[in-house]
Design a protein around this motif. Structure first.
Motif: not given
Length: 142
Positions: A3, A110-112, A115
């Motif tokens: 991440s 991301y996130p947007n 999605m």
């Protein structure tokens, strides 16, 4: 994917998928150069359906193709509609829209808001590749 590590597009992988999609389309639609509307019926486990291929645009090096899937299981599962740009000179075919969504970026944060996955465009081209595999395996030209 970690991440903390931002997604980086793998252009070689994406190009390979688009090249395979081109060759699969040409195998499915050998008369594409001469016919603007083609229908492929498919059968699987007692279910039947059709993939309709309609040429929307022809240019010197490209063709835009609308692919509409219609099947009995479409009553309980939304089937995608694809718009594909075929690049005849480089022998590639890529998604330009799915179900009215269009103009996909190579990478999304991301996130947007919508999605979308960071590699949304790559995944959509892979989805189209899998539908082409299905048509090649279970399809019959009309």
């Amino acid at each position: 994917m970690d991440s903390k590590t931002p997604y980086k597009a793998n252009l070689i992988k994406q190009q390979k998928v688009c090249e395979r999609n081109f060759h699969k389309l040409m195998k499915l639609l050998p008369d594409l150069e001469n016919n603007d509307n083609l229908v492929l019926s498919f059968y699987l486990a007692g279910w039947e359906g059709q993939a309709r291929f309609q040429v929307l645009e022809r240019a010197p090096y490209t063709t835009v193709l609308h692919v509409n899937l219609d099947a009995a299981w479409g009553q309980w599962l939304k089937l995608p509609e694809f718009r594909i740009r075929i690049y005849r000179d480089v022998r590639m075919a890529e998604i330009i829209s799915v179900n009215k969504d269009r103009h996909f970026k190579a990478i999304y944060p991301y996130p947007n808001e919508k999605m979308l996955m960071p590699d949304e465009k790559e995944q959509l081209n892979q989805l189209f590749s899998e539908w082409l595999n299905f048509c090649l395996t279970h399809g019959l030209n009309n």
